[in-house]
Motif scaffolding. Structure first.
Motif, short mmCIF file in Angstrom:
data_model
loop_
_atom_site.label_atom_id
_atom_site.label_comp_id
_atom_site.label_asym_id
_atom_site.label_seq_id
_atom_site.Cartn_x
_atom_site.Cartn_y
_atom_site.Cartn_z
N SER A 9 24.67 50.29 44.41
CA SER A 9 24.34 51.38 44.97
C SER A 9 24.07 50.90 46.20
O SER A 9 23.79 50.28 46.93
N LEU A 10 23.22 51.53 47.76
CA LEU A 10 22.71 51.38 48.90
C LEU A 10 21.62 50.98 48.72
O LEU A 10 21.77 50.06 49.49
N GLU A 11 21.70 51.06 47.45
CA GLU A 11 19.59 50.60 47.54
C GLU A 11 19.17 49.23 47.42
O GLU A 11 18.26 48.66 47.40
N ASP A 12 20.83 48.73 46.80
CA ASP A 12 21.21 47.48 46.55
C ASP A 12 20.96 46.29 48.17
O ASP A 12 21.58 44.93 48.28
N LEU A 13 21.73 47.26 49.05
CA LEU A 13 21.88 46.56 50.06
C LEU A 13 20.85 46.89 51.08
O LEU A 13 21.12 47.37 52.29
N PRO A 14 19.90 47.07 50.84
CA PRO A 14 18.55 46.81 51.96
C PRO A 14 18.81 46.53 53.09
O PRO A 14 18.43 47.25 54.47
N GLY A 15 19.85 44.98 54.25
CA GLY A 15 20.44 44.62 55.06
C GLY A 15 21.36 45.24 55.66
O GLY A 15 21.50 45.62 57.03
N ALA A 64 29.92 51.10 47.97
CA ALA A 64 28.73 51.46 47.49
C ALA A 64 28.80 53.36 48.81
O ALA A 64 28.27 54.73 48.08
N VAL A 65 28.98 52.74 49.49
CA VAL A 65 29.13 54.09 50.56
C VAL A 65 30.32 55.56 50.02
O VAL A 65 30.60 57.11 49.65
N ALA A 66 31.22 54.81 49.46
CA ALA A 66 32.63 55.92 48.87
C ALA A 66 32.32 56.06 47.55
O ALA A 66 32.25 56.90 47.54
N ALA A 67 30.95 55.45 46.79
CA ALA A 67 30.52 56.45 45.43
C ALA A 67 29.83 57.45 46.19
O ALA A 67 29.96 58.30 45.00
N THR A 68 28.71 57.42 47.05
CA THR A 68 27.91 58.52 47.86
C THR A 68 29.04 59.48 48.12
O THR A 68 28.79 60.99 48.01
#
Length: 181
Positions: A9-15, A64-68
């Motif tokens: 998820s995008l939350e998994d990629l904080p940086g 992650a972006v594609a999933a959103t």
């Protein structure tokens, strides 16, 4: 990258929040609002080169972006394709292109794209690769290449209507590493 890996998820990629925002905006405009881009006189082509050190999350960012956006990702690993004979490599590229066209809002993700389109001695596979990328972009499929060696990518791949957008993924600093842990 493989299709069987869990999607972060995008939350998994904080940086990577800024990069995620930039990629989301590009893909959303192309997939859902192409008429806006056409009215502005710009291309609807969704060609993106994501650069950054090995292990910095380039492919995870794309997935992650594609999933959103509920986009289907077809992953390829450039060195694996480049190791095939030219005919087999071209066949695999065309097969992946067909899968990407069939996916709702298809995204062809090519990790280590420099293996398919090297700056030095591109060869016949690079020509086929550029043709496939051009066909996909014209059909509304996003083509995203990743590399840790942008200086090694064939400069013609950066041209208009190919991988014309570039997003840089930096190494995490000490504070971000702590947050990730």
């Amino acid at each position: 990258p493989t299709a069987s890996e869990p999607v972060p998820s995008l939350e998994d990629l904080p940086g990577l929040r800024a990069q995620a925002h930039q990629l989301t905006e590009l893909l959303d405009l192309g997939f859902h609002h192409g008429e806006i881009l056409e009215r502005l006189g710009t291309t609807v082509a969704l060609g993106v080169l994501i650069t950054g050190p090995a292990g910095s999350g380039k492919s995870s960012l794309v997935r992650a972006v594609a999933a959103t956006l509920e986009a289907g990702v077809i992953p390829l690993w450039g060195p694996e394709i480049a190791a095939l004979t030219n005919d087999s490599a071209a066949g695999r590229l065309r097969q992946a292109a067909s899968e990407a066209r069939a996916a709702k809002h298809g995204v062809l993700l090519i990790a280590d794209v420099d293996a398919l389109a090297p700056r030095e001695s591109p060869g016949p596979l690079a020509t086929v690769f550029r043709q496939v990328v051009t066909e996909l972009l014209r059909s509304g499929v996003a083509v995203i290449g990743t590399t840790s060696r942008p200086e090694s990518v064939d400069p013609t791949l950066h041209g208009p209507a190919l991988l014309e957008h570039e997003i840089a993924v930096p190494l995490p600093d000490a504070a971000l590493r702590r947050e990730q842990l």
